[in-house]
Design a protein around this motif. Structure first.
Motif: not given
Ligand SMILES: [Zn+2]
Length: 264
Positions: A64, A68-69, A165, A202
């Protein structure tokens, strides 16, 4: 370090945000599931990969569009980057909100890494399903509807499912950009064929049964939100009774209102 989950299929958990990066090694090269939170972080990943293989990274799948990805994407210019078309659009149209989020969450002493990020959106997009032949290991990426965002992609290979996520371990579901009324149905649609090994975006590995528990919890959230939005029940009652912390219930309620087009 790297944990081998099936032949040629690994996850690399990092302490920061407990994020999981997926690695699939094929005859033709390496496929990564997500690229971490900055180019420096991606460089570290890239260096560590050399302990597994000398093959180049030729494919990336972004689960997505959250920073952070995807903020490490630029470090893999030789790779074809795949993602849902909303992932491409969100990164292409307006990078500002992603930087704002990143500055908020990145530790102070690493914030300059964020300023150096060059946002590279996925170039190859798909609507529902794509299959990537990396030689030996076949990888599929599927989209099942809106949930944690409008672009959550599930990646499967050799009995390992990378869920992004859509599910997380050890924390409440992230509601900030979510579609809480649709999320349970999306998870149900993604459920067939999940596992036996499930890698959340995560946290620790999950089982297929853990996915069912998370789906139940999201359904209970959605049911409470529907009572507020469509049956006139008090919002405070729903927030209090929710199976997730009150702050997250409030975020979910705000998101559900805009999802349903109902003003606060
Ligand atoms: Zn994330």
């Amino acid at each position: 370090m790297f944990e081998e989950l099936a032949e040629g299929v690994f996850r690399r958990p990092y302490p920061f945000l407990r994020i999981n990066i997926g690695v699939v090694i094929g005859e033709e090269g390496v496929l990564l599931v997500d690229t971490r939170e900055s180019e420096e972080a991606a460089r570290e990943l890239s260096r560590e990969l050399r302990t597994l293989t000398t093959k180049p990274v030729r494919w990336v799948v972004n689960t997505h569009w959250h920073w952070d990805h995807v903020f490490g994407n630029a470090l893999f210019p030789g790779a074809v980057i795949w993602g849902h078309r909303s992932c491409r659009r969100r990164l292409l149209v307006d990078p500002a909100p992603h930087f704002k989020d990143a500055r908020r969450w990145m530790p102070r002493d690493r914030r300059d890494e964020i300023e150096r990020v060059r946002v590279v959106p996925p170039k190859q997009t798909f609507e529902a399903l794509t299959s990537i032949d990396i030689g030996g290991n076949r990888v599929s990426a599927t989209y099942h509807g809106r949930g944690h965002t409008d672009a959550d992609v599930v990646v499967r290979c050799a009995g390992v499912t990378f869920m992004g996520d859509l599910v997380e371990q050890g924390k409440s579901p992230e509601m900030g950009d979510s579609y809480p009324l649709e999320w349970p149905a999306t998870l149900a649609a993604a459920r067939p064929g999940v596992g036996p090994t499930v890698v959340p975006g995560h946290g620790d590995l999950l089982s297929a049964t853990d996915i069912d528990h998370q789906a139940d919890r999201l359904e209970r959230v959605a049911a409470l939100l529907r009572q507020v939005l469509f049956e006139g029940r008090p919002a405070e009652e729903a927030v209090r009774r929710g199976p997730i912390p009150e702050l997250h219930m409030r975020k979910a309620l705000a998101r559900a209102r805009s999802e349903a087009g109902i003003p606060a």
